[in-house]
Design a protein around this motif. Sequence first.
Motif, PDB file in Angstrom:
ATOM      1  N   HIS A 195       0.814  -1.204   0.000  1.00  0.00           N
ATOM      2  CA  HIS A 195       0.000   0.000   0.000  1.00  0.00           C
ATOM      3  C   HIS A 195       0.854   1.263   0.000  1.00  0.00           C
ATOM      4  O   HIS A 195       0.692   2.149  -0.845  1.00  0.00           O
ATOM      5  CB  HIS A 195      -0.956  -0.110   1.200  1.00  0.00           C
ATOM      6  CG  HIS A 195      -1.485   1.169   1.738  1.00  0.00           C
ATOM      7  ND1 HIS A 195      -1.759   1.348   3.059  1.00  0.00           N
ATOM      8  CD2 HIS A 195      -1.794   2.339   1.134  1.00  0.00           C
ATOM      9  CE1 HIS A 195      -2.216   2.566   3.247  1.00  0.00           C
ATOM     10  NE2 HIS A 195      -2.250   3.187   2.119  1.00  0.00           N
ATOM     11  N   LEU A 196       1.820   1.327   0.916  1.00  0.00           N
ATOM     12  CA  LEU A 196       2.667   2.524   0.997  1.00  0.00           C
ATOM     13  C   LEU A 196       3.732   2.531  -0.097  1.00  0.00           C
ATOM     14  O   LEU A 196       4.098   3.589  -0.607  1.00  0.00           O
ATOM     15  CB  LEU A 196       3.325   2.611   2.380  1.00  0.00           C
ATOM     16  CG  LEU A 196       2.340   2.822   3.544  1.00  0.00           C
ATOM     17  CD1 LEU A 196       3.067   2.720   4.878  1.00  0.00           C
ATOM     18  CD2 LEU A 196       1.622   4.154   3.424  1.00  0.00           C
ATOM     19  N   GLY A 197       4.197   1.354  -0.469  1.00  0.00           N
ATOM     20  CA  GLY A 197       5.259   1.254  -1.466  1.00  0.00           C
ATOM     21  C   GLY A 197       4.804   1.635  -2.872  1.00  0.00           C
ATOM     22  O   GLY A 197       5.629   1.895  -3.739  1.00  0.00           O
ATOM     23  N   LEU A 198       3.500   1.632  -3.084  1.00  0.00           N
ATOM     24  CA  LEU A 198       2.980   1.957  -4.409  1.00  0.00           C
ATOM     25  C   LEU A 198       2.735   3.456  -4.596  1.00  0.00           C
ATOM     26  O   LEU A 198       2.497   3.916  -5.708  1.00  0.00           O
ATOM     27  CB  LEU A 198       1.651   1.214  -4.639  1.00  0.00           C
ATOM     28  CG  LEU A 198       1.785  -0.245  -5.087  1.00  0.00           C
ATOM     29  CD1 LEU A 198       0.534  -1.036  -4.742  1.00  0.00           C
ATOM     30  CD2 LEU A 198       2.058  -0.317  -6.574  1.00  0.00           C
ATOM     31  N   LEU A 199       2.753   4.193  -3.501  1.00  0.00           N
ATOM     32  CA  LEU A 199       2.413   5.622  -3.585  1.00  0.00           C
ATOM     33  C   LEU A 199       3.669   6.487  -3.452  1.00  0.00           C
ATOM     34  O   LEU A 199       4.627   6.101  -2.781  1.00  0.00           O
ATOM     35  CB  LEU A 199       1.411   5.970  -2.474  1.00  0.00           C
ATOM     36  CG  LEU A 199       0.054   5.285  -2.619  1.00  0.00           C
ATOM     37  CD1 LEU A 199      -0.811   5.534  -1.406  1.00  0.00           C
ATOM     38  CD2 LEU A 199      -0.647   5.739  -3.895  1.00  0.00           C
TER      39      LEU A 199
END
Lengths: 252, 250
Positions: free
Chosen positions: A184-188
């Motif tokens: 989730h965080l790694g994609l943004l």
Amino acid sequence: MNLTLKVWRQKDSKSPGRIETYAAKNIPESASFLEMLDIVNEDIMHAGGEPIMFESDCREGICGTCSMVINGYAHGGQRGTTVCQLHMRHFKDGDELTIEPWRAAAFPVVRDLVVNRSGLDRIIQSGGYVSVRTGSAVDGNALPVPKKNSDLAMDAAQCIGCGACVAACKNGSAMLFLSAKVGHLGLLPQGQPERHRRVLNMVRQHDQEGFGNCTNQYECEAVCPKEISSTFITRLNRDYAVASARELLGAV
Amino acid sequence: MSTAAAADAPSMRAVPPNRLIAFYRSSIGKKWIVALTGLVMVGFVVVHLIGNLQIFLPPAYINAYAAKLKSLGPVLWLFRISLFAAFVLHVINTIQLSRMNRVAKGERYVKEATVQATVASRTMFYSGLILLAFIIFHILHFTLGWIPTENIHVMDYAPEAGNAKDPLLHNVWKMLVGGFRNPFVSVFYLVSMGLLCMHLSHGVESTVQTLGLRTKPLARPARYLSWGLGWAVFLGNAAIVLAILFGFIK
């Protein structure tokens, strides 16, 4: 409808537990599974017994509090459904249901069907955040995010941290939870500065908590009430290897 | 990054004293080792099968192939040592992972159920253990020739493969044909190849997953590849054993 319940009863984390049998009588088909347990608990209390302890909060499938294994299936086996949103019409009159707490060494039983899931919180504390001051909301398109990434990030962000993945895993692994948070965080774009440090820390915390390893059976994906895909674990495996290589070279 | 927020997250900066050991000891690190060593062994199994399928050609071919391999000398030993290292790492790490996983699960469910876990995936440890026994037997049988079955390890003159300098060549063709005439040996090989088929049918897909390549569009092809490779290895090897056992090759 009338059912026979075989429920795990355990006084506290130190006492041994055992299965006890209860009759669930006159249960309306429209009742949710937890409402059915409420009715059974009323009967138990009227008879002077200790009610069956279980966790619940929102009862609308978004908080991740309810947690029980029914006939071997975390959340009862209805695809994409938390146990609070599981309704009695999915069962038949006369069914015998075995109800057990989440099983994993990292989830010690607190009482009956209640387990301690603090291990998941500590994984989040180890890196499941971004260290930036967000301030007030910026213009919608001020920070470009590719549509594909925002969709994937939202899929991952659906994780409610209920721990069903751990319960369904024969290895008591929290990789699906962990991969959803890392993904989730790694994609943004906001997650990029700490991307490598995050995955290293969160995997290490996961291991330290005593969760097991993924053996790629994807039982977690099958019971996840938010239907998080096991391909997030693929992404986690990749991210962890890249981050480890960078750490080895002193680049993290 | 605000300093206040960074102070709240000291763990974000923690670096383990030895980073290589930290990777080796981590759950995902071990999975990477199992996947990479597995990949080495899958490569070997495929090449081994292709080489052995020459049994269906006249004896000269497989004997010449074996002679060629033996003539590689130090290169052959490099391959053998690498393969052995991969094998040892694979076995050690899977045993460690299995033990860790057993501890991590703790108490099991009174009523167990699965949704989509395959039989192959649930029996990896056992198929692996039996394969370990098989590999030891196989090396004793054909590589070292310590298992006394008919015509084993015949170091006789294989005129088709021999050359003037070294006429005494390992007659692999005769060794295989002799070895699989024994029905007990053949059945053990067939059962082991069946288990290898199961082991690969989960293992190859798992490798693709662990190496971070099983993206959504590749999830299904990865499964087909896994099953396809497992069955190809089984059918190819079983064909050799059965052809000899039933006298099609003599």
